[in-house]
Design an enzyme around this catalytic site. Structure first.
Site, PDB file in Angstrom:
ATOM      1  N   VAL A  30      50.144  51.359  36.191  1.00 48.50           N
ATOM      2  CA  VAL A  30      51.286  52.018  36.842  1.00 48.50           C
ATOM      3  C   VAL A  30      52.551  51.334  36.356  1.00 48.50           C
ATOM      4  O   VAL A  30      52.729  50.129  36.532  1.00 48.50           O
ATOM      5  CB  VAL A  30      51.202  51.942  38.387  1.00 48.50           C
ATOM      6  CG1 VAL A  30      52.463  52.546  39.009  1.00 48.50           C
ATOM      7  CG2 VAL A  30      49.966  52.670  38.894  1.00 48.50           C
ATOM      8  N   GLY A  75      55.597  46.729  36.864  1.00 49.75           N
ATOM      9  CA  GLY A  75      54.398  47.480  36.520  1.00 49.75           C
ATOM     10  C   GLY A  75      53.183  46.674  36.918  1.00 49.75           C
ATOM     11  O   GLY A  75      53.301  45.505  37.328  1.00 49.75           O
ATOM     12  N   LYS A  76      52.033  47.282  36.842  1.00 50.80           N
ATOM     13  CA  LYS A  76      50.793  46.571  37.182  1.00 50.80           C
ATOM     14  C   LYS A  76      49.635  47.301  36.524  1.00 50.80           C
ATOM     15  O   LYS A  76      49.699  48.520  36.293  1.00 50.80           O
ATOM     16  CB  LYS A  76      50.588  46.604  38.702  1.00 50.80           C
ATOM     17  CG  LYS A  76      49.701  45.511  39.220  1.00 50.80           C
ATOM     18  CD  LYS A  76      50.461  44.216  39.362  1.00 50.80           C
ATOM     19  CE  LYS A  76      49.558  43.079  39.761  1.00 50.80           C
ATOM     20  NZ  LYS A  76      50.309  41.818  39.907  1.00 50.80           N
ATOM     21  N   ALA A  77      48.556  46.570  36.231  1.00 51.71           N
ATOM     22  CA  ALA A  77      47.362  47.218  35.690  1.00 51.71           C
ATOM     23  C   ALA A  77      46.133  46.670  36.394  1.00 51.71           C
ATOM     24  O   ALA A  77      46.128  45.515  36.847  1.00 51.71           O
ATOM     25  CB  ALA A  77      47.268  46.957  34.184  1.00 51.71           C
ATOM     26  N   ASP A 112      46.870  37.882  36.043  1.00 52.53           N
ATOM     27  CA  ASP A 112      46.772  38.036  37.495  1.00 52.53           C
ATOM     28  C   ASP A 112      45.328  37.689  37.840  1.00 52.53           C
ATOM     29  O   ASP A 112      44.602  37.152  36.992  1.00 52.53           O
ATOM     30  CB  ASP A 112      47.110  39.482  37.880  1.00 52.53           C
ATOM     31  CG  ASP A 112      47.471  39.634  39.356  1.00 52.53           C
ATOM     32  OD1 ASP A 112      48.645  39.873  39.660  1.00 52.53           O
ATOM     33  OD2 ASP A 112      46.578  39.504  40.215  1.00 52.53           O
TER      34      ASP A 112
END
Ligand code: NAD
Length: 369
Positions: A30, A75-77, A112
């Protein structure tokens, strides 16, 4: 996989769902908002991935990066998988993921939960963009140098006049003695605070006269639990009991949701500096605020790590990273506390207003929306 998410005026800008049955790759990216610059956010490797969680984490990064004044959006995945899988398998999966997002140039991946510096090196190999790299590839090892713990201590120092808690001589309780908590304890001890309580996943320990930081750090270095400390007069308790420790400063630096409306009234600290992400519910933070306890919100106080990652991305050095963390967190905490007082808001509400204003201004300038 859950597919329900909130869409508003800030984002998400882009949602990418990846499903490659032959390689066993299932992932979500995202990109929430890129008005201030390409998004930065970590990759979580975890058995369960949901679009909702990924979108909420991406939004948290948008706010954190904007609040920190970084030239980056959020953002992040998430990649589906067991984080303890063998190294070769992890390399295959992470590299396959990286190749799938090679063209998504407005997302810069970082580490992360479940991913580390090696994963970032593999991603750099495949896409030429990643932060949180190993030192040999120009990275600044942010957990090793304690970037987030350092930023937390700067935040506490900036809040001294507002909270009425001076670091020198303060009694500190630290929940979680990992990358964030251990370094926060180290910097605070160095400034004359007394660590009166500390905890890890096995339990908490406390001593009214204080616990020696170097002894606690040595225990963790050996892979032992804090409860293994042998010292007369040490009281042990459950991991959660530290919330009620008799102290001036409480640092939650372990898990989310540890301060609730049920236990907020037990907190004796006069200042809570949130090292962990979302350690308190909004209602619990309001309760603490109403009791006159100063709560430094997570996305302001724990931004040291992402500020360090941003400095690394822009080819800065380790010492520059520490300087930038100091400057940015000092300025932001001062501004947030001043606004909270003037507008009679919680520091979190003031911080969210500040971050949103910056994002909206960036969107106007960039002709977004
Ligand atoms: P870590 O894995 O290095 O350390 C976590 C520590 O918490 C360990 O000591 C573990 O034993 C302890 N712990 C686990 N469950 C506990 C419990 N129930 N009670 C007490 N202690 C418990 O993790 P970290 O990098 O220090 O991150 C801690 C928190 O801070 C996480 O919420 C993370 O998302 C957040 N955070 C980390 C960074 C960073 O730069 N590392 C930046 C921002 C936010």
């Amino acid at each position: 996989m859950s597919t329900v998410i909130t869409i508003d005026d800030l984002g998400p800008e882009k949602i990418i769902q990846i499903n490659k049955p032959r390689t066993g790759l299932q992932a979500i990216v995202v990109v929430d908002n890129v008005a201030a610059g390409p998004s930065i956010g970590g990759i979580r490797l975890t058995p369960e991935i949901t679009l909702d969680e990924c979108a909420r984490l991406a939004r948290a990064m948008t706010l954190k990066n904007a609040a920190a004044g970084l030239p980056h959006g959020g953002g992040k995945a998430m990649i589906a998988g067991d984080p303890s899988m063998p190294e070769a398998e992890k390399s295959r999966l992470v590299r396959a993921f990286a190749r799938s997002i090679a063209d998504v140039s407005d997302y810069i991946p970082g580490p992360d939960m479940g991913t580390n510096e090696s994963c970032m090196a593999w991603i750099l190999d495949e896409t030429s963009r990643a932060v949180g790299l190993p030192r040999v590839l120009g990275g600044i090892p942010l957990d090793e140098i304690g970037a987030t713990g350092y930023g937390l201590v700067i935040a506490i120092e900036t809040a001294e006049a507002h909270s009425g808690v001076e670091i020198e001589g303060a009694r500190v309780a630290v929940q979680g003695f990992g990358a964030v908590g251990l370094h926060a304890a180290r910097f605070l001890s160095g400034k004359g605070a007394r660590i009166v309580a500390a905890s890890d996943s096995a339990g908490s320990i406390s001593h009214p006269d204080g616990l020696d930081f170097e002894t606690l750090a040595a225990i963790k270095k050996k892979g032992q639990k804090l409860r293994d400390l042998e010292k007369d007069g040490v009281v042990t308790g459950s991991p959660e009991s530290i919330v009620a420790a008799d102290c001036d400063i409480f640092i939650p630096a372990a898990r989310p949701d540890v301060i609730t409306t049920d236990n907020a009234r037990l907190i004796k600290a006069r200042l809570v500096a949130e090292g962990a992400n979302i350690p308190a519910s909004l209602e619990a933070e309001q309760l603490l605020h109403d009791r006159g306890i100063c709560v430094l919100p997570d996305f302001i106080a724990n931004a040291g790590g992402v500020i360090c990652a941003s400095v690394e991305h822009h080819r800065g050095s380790e010492s520059q990273a520490m300087t930038v963390i100091g400057e940015k967190i000092t300025r932001n905490v001062a501004q947030v506390l001043e606004q909270a007082t003037t507008k009679n808001l919680t520091p979190r509400a003031a911080a969210e207003q500040m971050a949103r204003k910056r994002i909206e201004e960036a969107m106007r300038l960039r002709r977004f929306g």
